[in-house]
Write an enzyme that holds these catalytic residues in place. Structure first.
Site, PDB file in Angstrom:
ATOM      1  CG  HIS A  45      -1.910  -1.017   1.367  1.00 43.69           C
ATOM      2  ND1 HIS A  45      -1.846  -2.026   2.291  1.00 43.69           N
ATOM      3  CD2 HIS A  45      -3.049  -1.225   0.666  1.00 43.69           C
ATOM      4  CE1 HIS A  45      -2.894  -2.816   2.168  1.00 43.69           C
ATOM      5  NE2 HIS A  45      -3.642  -2.354   1.192  1.00 43.69           N
ATOM      6  CD  GLN A  69     -14.297  -4.483  -1.314  1.00 43.69           C
ATOM      7  OE1 GLN A  69     -14.492  -3.312  -1.550  1.00 43.69           O
ATOM      8  NE2 GLN A  69     -13.114  -5.051  -1.538  1.00 43.69           N
TER       9      GLN A  69
HETATM   10  O1  PAF Z   1      -8.319  -3.316  -3.101  1.00 43.86           O
HETATM   11  C1  PAF Z   1      -8.934  -2.936  -2.080  1.00 43.86           C
HETATM   12  O2  PAF Z   1      -8.374  -2.796  -0.994  1.00 43.86           O
HETATM   13  C2  PAF Z   1     -10.445  -2.674  -2.182  1.00 43.86           C
HETATM   14  O3  PAF Z   1     -11.062  -3.545  -3.064  1.00 43.86           O
HETATM   15  C3  PAF Z   1     -10.761  -1.206  -2.551  1.00 43.86           C
HETATM   16  C4  PAF Z   1     -10.253  -0.846  -3.930  1.00 43.86           C
HETATM   17  C5  PAF Z   1     -10.154  -0.273  -1.503  1.00 43.86           C
HETATM   18  C6  PAF Z   1     -12.293  -1.007  -2.550  1.00 43.86           C
HETATM   19  O4  PAF Z   1     -12.831  -1.274  -1.305  1.00 43.86           O
END
Ligand code: PAF
Length: 287
Positions: A45, A69
């Site tokens: 990240h 999600q």
């Molecule tokens: O890749 C992720 O961490 C998630 O899918 C995102 C893009 C932050 C969307 O919640």
């Protein structure tokens, strides 16, 4: 967990405050970069934050564990939440603002919008997590509308997600450049992921095999082996190493469409999702 105001970085959960800050930066003529995350931040990240900084004057990161999600049986409750550590890492990486909205604000009562995506969203992850890209697309679209960045960085570790977001940006005319960030790996090849924290010592040892299997698969394809044979070999190795294999496939690198039969003659990507105990690992490599 600390209050947002006590974190070592400017942070807000408040949409009006976010918008006021973005407006001020825009008045100064600054370019804004954005890295959406679900927190539990690792070096992967932080490399995306640094990439955003190369493309923009100010960088906003969001932390939001997006319920839309996750299916009811998935790991939403167990997903690591480490806001204090994340804020310190973001401050070190010279992120300018942390946006950490509440679920009750992102999905206020009566929320009903849905994004139905096809193209790159078909197959692979969707075969096993049918809800996933609709949930990702809706939250990313909302975050884009809230942050209004010039550029946004998405990791290649989630290669299908990267292509789905690119396609959504094209289809819906978001004036945002999507910048891909290379996958960062442990020394033994395991792709960095927030979910690696769930692996036991034994599972962690086995997990590096995924990168070896994908490397072998990609190598066979570059040597001219037809993809069906190469895939069969990779699947057999994965089936003996892992508790379950969701998929190991070779696809067109630009669209993720299935490849024509036989040897691969176009840019391709090998992609996999496997399970070790309760942990699902995904990874991919360019061919
Ligand atoms: O890749 C992720 O961490 C998630 O899918 C995102 C893009 C932050 C969307 O919640």
């Amino acid at each position: 967990m600390s209050e947002l105001s006590q974190l070592p970085i400017a942070a807000t959960a408040d949409l009006d405050r976010l918008r006021a800050q973005i407006r001020d930066w825009r008045h100064e003529g600054l370019r804004i970069g954005f890295v959406p995350t679900m927190g539990a931040l690792h070096e992967g990240h932080l490399s995306l934050i640094r990439m955003a900084r190369e493309h923009a004057d100010r960088v906003v990161a969001s932390i939001f564990v997006n319920p839309a999600q996750f299916a009811p049986h998935e790991d939403f409750d167990a997903y690591p939440r480490t806001l204090d550590e994340d804020a310190a890492k973001l401050a070190n990486a010279k992120c300018d603002l942390l946006y950490a909205p509440l679920a009750s604000d992102m999905y206020a009562g009566g929320f009903s919008a849905k994004l139905n995506l096809e193209g790159a969203a078909l197959g692979l992850e969707t075969d096993f997590r049918p809800h996933f890209f609709a949930g990702v697309a809706i939250v990313v679209a909302k975050l884009f509308n809230r942050v209004q960045p010039d550029i946004a960085v998405f990791g290649e570790k989630d290669y299908q997600q990267l292509l789905v977001i690119r396609q959504m940006v094209r289809d819906l005319d978001f004036p945002i450049e999507i910048v891909p960030g290379p996958t960062l790996r442990e020394r033994d090849g395991l792709a960095l992921s927030s979910r690696n924290a769930f692996l036991s010592t034994r599972e962690r040892e086995i997990s590096a095999g995924l990168h070896d299997i994908l490397s072998g698969f990609a190598h066979d394809l570059t040597q001219g082996t037809d993809w069906e044979t190469a895939q069969g070999k990779a699947l057999a190795k994965a089936a003996s190493a892992f508790d379950r294999v969701d998929y190991i496939e070779a696809r067109c690198a630009q669209t993720l469409a299935p490849l024509p039969a036989g040897p691969v003659t176009q840019p391709a990507r090998v992609l996999a999702a496997v399970w070790l105990g309760k942990t699902r690992l995904i990874d991919n490599l360019a061919v």
